[in-house]
Write a protein that holds these residues in place. Structure first.
Motif, PDB file in Angstrom:
ATOM      1  N   ASP A 471       0.830  -1.212   0.000  1.00  0.00           N
ATOM      2  CA  ASP A 471       0.000   0.000   0.000  1.00  0.00           C
ATOM      3  C   ASP A 471       0.863   1.261   0.000  1.00  0.00           C
ATOM      4  N   GLU A 472       1.908   1.251   0.825  1.00  0.00           N
ATOM      5  CA  GLU A 472       2.780   2.423   0.912  1.00  0.00           C
ATOM      6  C   GLU A 472       3.509   2.666  -0.410  1.00  0.00           C
ATOM      7  N   MET A 473       3.914   1.597  -1.079  1.00  0.00           N
ATOM      8  CA  MET A 473       4.579   1.756  -2.375  1.00  0.00           C
ATOM      9  C   MET A 473       3.610   2.316  -3.415  1.00  0.00           C
ATOM     10  N   ALA A 474       2.362   1.846  -3.380  1.00  0.00           N
ATOM     11  CA  ALA A 474       1.366   2.339  -4.334  1.00  0.00           C
ATOM     12  C   ALA A 474       1.117   3.831  -4.129  1.00  0.00           C
ATOM     13  N   LYS A 475       1.077   4.281  -2.871  1.00  0.00           N
ATOM     14  CA  LYS A 475       0.881   5.708  -2.588  1.00  0.00           C
ATOM     15  C   LYS A 475       2.005   6.553  -3.174  1.00  0.00           C
TER      16      LYS A 475
END
Length: 495
Positions: A471-475
């Motif tokens: 999720d953090e990478m997608a953000k």
């Protein structure tokens, strides 16, 4: 079954008889000896098997003065009884024991000291307390007014352990002794066991391979393509629900927010019992946070999560955590099913397999209280299941085998803060890509591993595959990149 009242009988306790009559359920022929079909409960059978060596002497189950030829067991079955007793439980008996038998109290203190003096994995011979102190032990195990339920259970277990060799192990609450006892008479067979969990539990396979008096029959396949399982990757054991844990509010809030997404639908929630873990009244906590515009859910607790059709029309079921037992319970169960003496070691992998099978068993039984229990054309009824289970338990991993053809999706009703290796991994990537506008700016997995000091396996399984990290990478617009099918780098997309 189309049976007339004279053709069947119902053998249950007096309290159960009164309840069934109140519910308008007929009990058939009161002369059970003349009833062609006799319905009874596991508890009624077990309580009578405790006191006999052969089944054929139990005339309560006879048909026309002979043992019934056809026996069907519509529930889980084990070949005997797994026995475990924690030293703390023995310690809690001492005050009550001393009131009736001071000598026994002193001997129990000696027992606690002796077991504490032995290393884990060793064996020990329990003195024959039953032979010398039967009166006190019987009083403890049967007294309804002065002895609490857990103490009665401890006293009963101590009676069964008396004079037997046990294995010493260590649980979360200290040292525990374990063994098992044979409780099924040889002449109880043949019996047909109808257990929906038979295909997922390892207990039956151990029984069949090692005891060699069980035969697995052909199974009817059932598809769970109408089941969608939402998995919240977080701990859901009893300790997580303690009111001393800050996590408690997140768990309750997550359930409340989920119920509010379907305010007009029925919900069933399976909860932990308090059971000495300082767990608050979860049903009250959840219900109090739901607005009047939301339909109130139904609740059952672990332990009452099987053998009821009351909720079979409900299409939304939440397992608020999973029922876990102590390591000694799983080991005792393994030894029982495999007929493994206490002085013979068991491999960790074998115990892990049994443990996963028991996880699968309780999850299958709990979810099948809802509409997924139904079956039409070999397919389950439509249902959404919500399971709180950490990936560390491997429960999410086994769900496709427990529920073939089901759909599994992530459930994250509350934001999960960064922590541990995932937090360090995200921070390292942020620092590396800070201010970058290079379209080809990449960070190799190997370099990222060096920053964190982790192995390739841990980097893949515990960081790159972790949903919070993803999720953090997608953000941040960071994706995995590689030549061909093999990913080797993190690549930051610049727009």
């Amino acid at each position: 079954m189309g049976l007339g009242d004279g053709s069947y009988g119902v053998l249950v306790s007096e309290n159960s008889q009164a309840r069934l009559k109140k519910e308008g359920i007929r009990l058939g022929n009161p002369d059970h000896n003349e009833a062609r079909v006799l319905f009874t409960t596991q508890q009624m059978v077990d309580s009578r098997l405790h006191n006999v060596d052969v089944f054929r002497v139990l005339d309560e189950f006879f048909y026309r003065h002979e043992p019934r030829a056809v026996r069907i067991w519509d529930e889980s079955m084990l070949p005997g009884e797994a026995l475990t007793l924690n030293l703390d439980r023995i310690g809690k008996l001492l005050e009550m024991v001393r009131k009736v038998d001071g000598r026994l109290a002193d001997r129990l203190l000696d027992l606690i000291a002796a077991v504490n003096g032995h290393p884990n994995g060793s064996t020990y011979q329990i003195p024959d307390f039953e032979a010398e102190h039967s009166k006190a032990l019987r009083w403890l195990s049967r007294n309804k007014n002065e002895v609490d339920k857990k103490s009665k259970e401890s006293a009963s277990t101590l009676r069964l352990l008396s004079g037997k060799p046990v294995r010493i192990t260590h649980d979360a609450k200290g040292k525990t002794v374990l063994t098992y006892r044979e409780s099924l008479p040889n002449d109880f067979a043949p019996v047909l066991i109808c257990d929906a969990s038979a295909r997922v539990r390892k207990t039956y396979a151990l029984w069949e391979v090692h005891r060699k008096n069980l035969l697995t029959l052909a199974r009817a396949a059932k598809s769970y393509k109408n089941l969608r399982i939402h998995v919240w990757d977080t701990g859901g054991g009893k300790s997580a629900w303690s009111d001393k844990k800050a996590k408690l509010n997140d768990l309750i809030d997550g359930i409340v927010q989920t119920i509010k997404t379907k305010p007009n639908e029925e919900w069933l929630i399976v909860l932990h019992q308090e059971d000495g873990w300082n767990i608050p009244d979860l049903a009250l906590e959840i219900t109090s946070l739901l607005p009047d515009t939301v339909r109130k859910p139904s609740f059952i607790t672990w332990g009452d999560h099987h053998a009821t059709n009351k909720y079979v029309e409900i299409k939304n079921v939440i397992l608020a955590g999973t029922l876990f037992f102590q390591p000694s319970d799983y080991e005792a169960r393994y030894r029982l099913c495999a007929a493994k003496p206490v002085n013979v070691p068991i491999g960790d992998d074998d115990l892990d397999d049994l443990k996963l099978g028991e996880y699968a068993h309780v999850i299958l039984q709990a979810l099948c209280r809802g509409s997924v229990r139904k079956c039409a054309e070999n397919c389950c009824g439509p249902m959404d299941a919500y399971i709180i289970a950490s990936a560390n338990t491997q429960i999410p991993k086994i769900l496709p085998d427990v529920f073939p053809d089901c759909e599994i999706v992530r459930w994250q009703p509350v934001a999960q803060p960064l922590s541990g290796h995932v937090k360090l991994a995200v921070e390292a990537i942020d620092e590396y890509f800070a201010g970058s506008t290079d379209l080809n700016h990449r960070l190799s997995f190997s370099e990222h591993r060096k920053m964190l000091g982790v192995s390739p396996q841990m980097h893949k399984n515990r960081i790159r595959d972790h949903f919070v990290f993803q999720d953090e990478m997608a953000k941040r617009g960071i994706v995995e990149w590689g030549k061909g099918a093999r990913m080797t780098h993190f690549l930051k997309l610049v727009f």
